[in-house]
Design an enzyme around this catalytic site. Structure first.
Site, PDB file in Angstrom:
ATOM      1  N   GLU A 288      42.796  35.968  30.885  1.00 48.35           N
ATOM      2  CA  GLU A 288      43.181  35.750  32.281  1.00 48.35           C
ATOM      3  C   GLU A 288      43.819  34.376  32.522  1.00 48.35           C
ATOM      4  OE1 GLU A 288      43.904  35.372  36.013  1.00 48.35           O
ATOM      5  OE2 GLU A 288      42.147  34.209  35.443  1.00 48.35           O
TER       6      GLU A 288
ATOM      7  N   ARG B 255      44.617  40.297  40.054  1.00 49.68           N
ATOM      8  CA  ARG B 255      44.840  39.085  39.238  1.00 49.68           C
ATOM      9  C   ARG B 255      46.297  38.953  38.785  1.00 49.68           C
ATOM     10  NH1 ARG B 255      40.392  38.560  40.954  1.00 49.68           N
ATOM     11  NH2 ARG B 255      38.586  37.634  39.945  1.00 49.68           N
TER      12      ARG B 255
ATOM     13  N   SER C 185      36.286  33.692  34.759  1.00 52.31           N
ATOM     14  CA  SER C 185      36.438  34.846  33.853  1.00 52.31           C
ATOM     15  C   SER C 185      37.560  34.567  32.865  1.00 52.31           C
ATOM     16  CB  SER C 185      36.794  36.095  34.657  1.00 52.31           C
ATOM     17  OG  SER C 185      35.780  36.372  35.596  1.00 52.31           O
TER      18      SER C 185
HETATM   19  N1  EPU Z   1      27.733  42.719  33.298  1.00 51.36           N
HETATM   20  C1  EPU Z   1      27.178  42.803  32.057  1.00 51.36           C
HETATM   21  N2  EPU Z   1      26.941  41.638  31.372  1.00 51.36           N
HETATM   22  C2  EPU Z   1      27.220  40.422  31.896  1.00 51.36           C
HETATM   23  C3  EPU Z   1      27.761  40.332  33.196  1.00 51.36           C
HETATM   24  C4  EPU Z   1      28.017  41.504  33.871  1.00 51.36           C
HETATM   25  O1  EPU Z   1      26.916  43.882  31.554  1.00 51.36           O
HETATM   26  O2  EPU Z   1      27.001  39.427  31.199  1.00 51.36           O
HETATM   27  C5  EPU Z   1      28.047  43.960  34.013  1.00 51.36           C
HETATM   28  C6  EPU Z   1      27.126  44.172  35.195  1.00 51.36           C
HETATM   29  O3  EPU Z   1      26.607  45.452  35.080  1.00 51.36           O
HETATM   30  C7  EPU Z   1      28.026  44.132  36.401  1.00 51.36           C
HETATM   31  C8  EPU Z   1      29.422  44.271  35.855  1.00 51.36           C
HETATM   32  O4  EPU Z   1      29.377  43.870  34.488  1.00 51.36           O
HETATM   33  O5  EPU Z   1      27.784  45.209  37.230  1.00 51.36           O
HETATM   34  C9  EPU Z   1      30.411  43.395  36.605  1.00 51.36           C
HETATM   35  O6  EPU Z   1      29.944  42.052  36.622  1.00 51.36           O
HETATM   36  P1  EPU Z   1      30.182  41.075  37.876  1.00 51.36           P
HETATM   37  O7  EPU Z   1      29.778  41.761  39.122  1.00 51.36           O
HETATM   38  O8  EPU Z   1      29.575  39.774  37.548  1.00 51.36           O
HETATM   39  O9  EPU Z   1      31.758  40.947  37.987  1.00 51.36           O
HETATM   40  P2  EPU Z   1      32.904  40.791  36.914  1.00 51.36           P
HETATM   41  O10 EPU Z   1      33.708  42.034  36.918  1.00 51.36           O
HETATM   42  O11 EPU Z   1      32.374  40.361  35.582  1.00 51.36           O
HETATM   43  C10 EPU Z   1      34.637  39.875  38.633  1.00 51.36           C
HETATM   44  C11 EPU Z   1      35.639  38.756  38.712  1.00 51.36           C
HETATM   45  C12 EPU Z   1      34.942  37.451  39.093  1.00 51.36           C
HETATM   46  C13 EPU Z   1      34.247  37.643  40.423  1.00 51.36           C
HETATM   47  C14 EPU Z   1      33.242  38.815  40.312  1.00 51.36           C
HETATM   48  C15 EPU Z   1      32.595  39.158  41.627  1.00 51.36           C
HETATM   49  C16 EPU Z   1      37.422  39.324  37.179  1.00 51.36           C
HETATM   50  C17 EPU Z   1      38.099  39.040  35.877  1.00 51.36           C
HETATM   51  N3  EPU Z   1      36.331  38.618  37.436  1.00 51.36           N
HETATM   52  O12 EPU Z   1      33.756  39.591  37.539  1.00 51.36           O
HETATM   53  O13 EPU Z   1      35.954  36.475  39.248  1.00 51.36           O
HETATM   54  O14 EPU Z   1      33.569  36.472  40.827  1.00 51.36           O
HETATM   55  O15 EPU Z   1      33.941  40.002  39.863  1.00 51.36           O
HETATM   56  O16 EPU Z   1      33.500  39.816  42.450  1.00 51.36           O
HETATM   57  O17 EPU Z   1      37.908  40.158  37.938  1.00 51.36           O
HETATM   58  C18 EPU Z   1      37.196  34.862  38.012  1.00 51.36           C
HETATM   59  O18 EPU Z   1      38.187  35.571  38.180  1.00 51.36           O
HETATM   60  O19 EPU Z   1      37.280  33.764  37.384  1.00 51.36           O
HETATM   61  C19 EPU Z   1      35.907  35.306  38.509  1.00 51.36           C
HETATM   62  C20 EPU Z   1      34.795  34.629  38.276  1.00 51.36           C
END
Ligand code: EPU
Length: 344
Positions: free
Chosen positions: A339, A170, A244
Site C-alpha cells: 500500500e 485506497r 497497513s
Molecule cells: N484480522 C486477523 N488478524 C489480525 C488482524 C485482523 O485475522 O492480525 C482479521 C479480523 O478478523 C478482522 C479482519 O481481519 O475482522 C479485518 O481487520 P481490521 O478490522 O483490523 O481491518 P483491516 O482490513 O485489517 C482496514 C484498513 C485500516 C483501517 C481498518 C478499520 C486497509 C488496507 N486497512 O484494516 O486502515 O483502520 O480497516 O477500518 O484497508 C491503513 O490504511 O493504514 C489502515 C490502518
C-alpha cells in the site's frame, strides 16, 4: 519580504525523522514550501539543475529504500478555514500541510460530521486524497468536494472535482497519474446532521455506553474511533510503521467461494463480482503476526502492519514484505499489493 526559496534549499538532509517508518535515508537537496510561488520556484530550480523531485507530506505512507538523489520538497502549506456556512452544512478548506488528525478534531469539536471516523490517521491533509484514506466504514471521498492541485503538465493550479479524482478503495487519480499533480488544498463538505457511520462492530461496542445515536456528538464518535485504533494499531512515535502495509485484495467471486469451502473462517466481504479479503487474516494464518527478524517485524496485534523496531533499513523491511507476499500467494493463491509508496 521572504527570501527566494532557492536560498532555502538545504543539502544532505536526514529524512528519517520525517517519515513514520523512520527508515535511514538522506535527501541530496531539501526544501520546505508554504505557498504556490515557493513551490513553482523550487520546481523551476530542480528543472534547471536537472534534479528529480520527491513531494513529501507527513511521510506516513512512504518507504524510503535508500538515499534520494534529487530535491525533496516538503509540502508545508498552512491554512484552515470555513466557507459557505449555513445552518446545517459548511465547507472546511484545508492547506496541504495541515495535520490531518488535528483537522478532524477541529471539525468534530465544531459539531460538524463527516470525517470523525478518520480520526488519528497519521499524515498530512495533502496526502489524504492520494490514497483516499479510509477507516471504520468511511473514506475521504465521502466528504471531499474538490482538490486544488498544481498541474505539472500545464504549470498552474487546477481545481479537480470529486469525480475528477477517480476515487476507489485506497486509490485515486493521484496514484493513477503519478508525478502530474501536487495537492495544495482540499475542500470538505461537512454537515451538522448527516447520519454517523457506526456499522463497524468494535466502534459500535465502544459507543455502547454513550447516549443513543440521536444525542451522539461527532467528537464522541472521533474519541471512540481513537480508542479502537489505539487498541490495535501501533503509535508510529513508539513503534515506527506506515499503517497497513498491504491493501485488502480483491479476488473474483469464484476464488472467494473456493477459499470459503477450504477455510470456513476466512474473512472477506463479497460484492457483485469480486470479494474484498481481509489481508490481515491471510497473513495471520500464515503465522506472521508478532514475527520479528532482528530490526523489522510484524505487529503483534495487527498482522497488516509492519514495524521498524530498531533502526532497520528499507531493504530489510521490503525483504520481509516479500516473504509475506510469497507465503500468502503460495497458501491462498492471493497476490498482496504493497500500500505505501516505495522510493528506491
Ligand atoms: N484480522 C486477523 N488478524 C489480525 C488482524 C485482523 O485475522 O492480525 C482479521 C479480523 O478478523 C478482522 C479482519 O481481519 O475482522 C479485518 O481487520 P481490521 O478490522 O483490523 O481491518 P483491516 O482490513 O485489517 C482496514 C484498513 C485500516 C483501517 C481498518 C478499520 C486497509 C488496507 N486497512 O484494516 O486502515 O483502520 O480497516 O477500518 O484497508 C491503513 O490504511 O493504514 C489502515 C490502518
Amino acid at each position: 519580504m521572504k527570501d527566494s526559496v532557492r536560498n532555502e534549499i538545504l543539502e544532505d538532509v536526514d529524512l528519517s525523522a520525517m517519515t513514520s517508518l523512520r527508515l535511514p535515508a538522506q535527501a541530496r537537496y531539501f526544501v520546505s514550501v508554504t505557498g504556490i510561488s515557493d513551490l513553482t520556484e523550487a520546481l523551476a530550480w530542480a528543472a534547471t539543475e536537472g534534479q528529480e523531485t520527491l513531494l513529501l507530506g507527513g511521510g506516513s505512507n512512504l518507504v524510503l529504500a535508500g538515499d534520494y538523489n534529487g530535491l525533496v520538497i516538503r509540502m508545508a502549506f498552512p491554512g484552515r478555514r470555513w466557507e459557505d456556512v449555513s445552518e446545517e452544512t459548511a465547507t472546511l478548506v484545508l492547506g496541504a500541510g495541515e495535520n490531518w488528525h488535528e483537522a478532524v478534531i477541529h471539525a468534530a469539536s465544531e459539531g460538524y460530521r463527516g470525517i470523525e471516523n478518520l480520526a488519528l490517521i497519521p499524515g498530512s491533509t495533502g496526502a489524504a486524497p492520494v490514497q483516499n484514506i479510509g477507516a471504520y466504514g468511511a473514506e475521504l471521498k465521502d466528504t471531499l468536494v474538490s482538490v486544488t492541485a498544481y498541474d505539472c503538465g500545464i504549470g498552474k493550479p487546477v481545481t479537480l472535482s470529486n469525480a475528477d479524482c477517480r476515487f476507489r478503495y485506497r486509490d485515486s487519480l493521484f496514484k493513477q497519474e503519478p508525478g502530474r499533480y501536487i495537492i495544495v488544498e482540499i475542500r470538505l463538505g461537512l454537515s451538522r446532521t448527516r447520519p454517523f457511520t457506526l456499522g463497524y462492530g468494535e466502534l459500535k461496542t465502544c459507543l455502547g455506553d454513550c447516549p443513543g445515536p440521536g444525542s451522539l456528538t461527532p467528537l464522541q464518535v472521533a474519541e471512540a474511533v481513537m480508542t479502537v485504533r489505539r487498541r490495535k494499531l501501533p503509535d508510529p512515535d513508539q513503534l515506527p510503521n506506515a499503517g497497513s502495509f498491504f491493501k485488502n485484495p480483491l479476488v473474483p467471486l469464484a476464488h472467494w467461494k473456493r477459499l470459503q469451502a477450504r477455510y470456513p473462517a476466512v474473512v472477506g466481504f463479497p460484492g457483485e463480482s469480486t470479494a474484498k479479503l481481509a489481508a490481515a487474516w491471510l497473513i495471520d494464518q500464515c503465522g506472521w503476526k508478532g514475527y520479528r527478524d532482528r530490526r523489522v517485524g510484524v505487529h503483534d496485534r495487527q498482522a497488516l502492519v509492519l514495524i521498524n523496531h530498531d533502526g532497520g533499513t528499507g531493504d530489510e523491511l521490503l525483504a520481509l514484505a516479500e516473504r509475506i507476499q510469497e507465503d500468502v500467494k503460495n497458501r491462498f493463491g492471493v497476490a498482496l499489493e504493497v500500500e505505501p509508496r516505495i522510493i528506491r
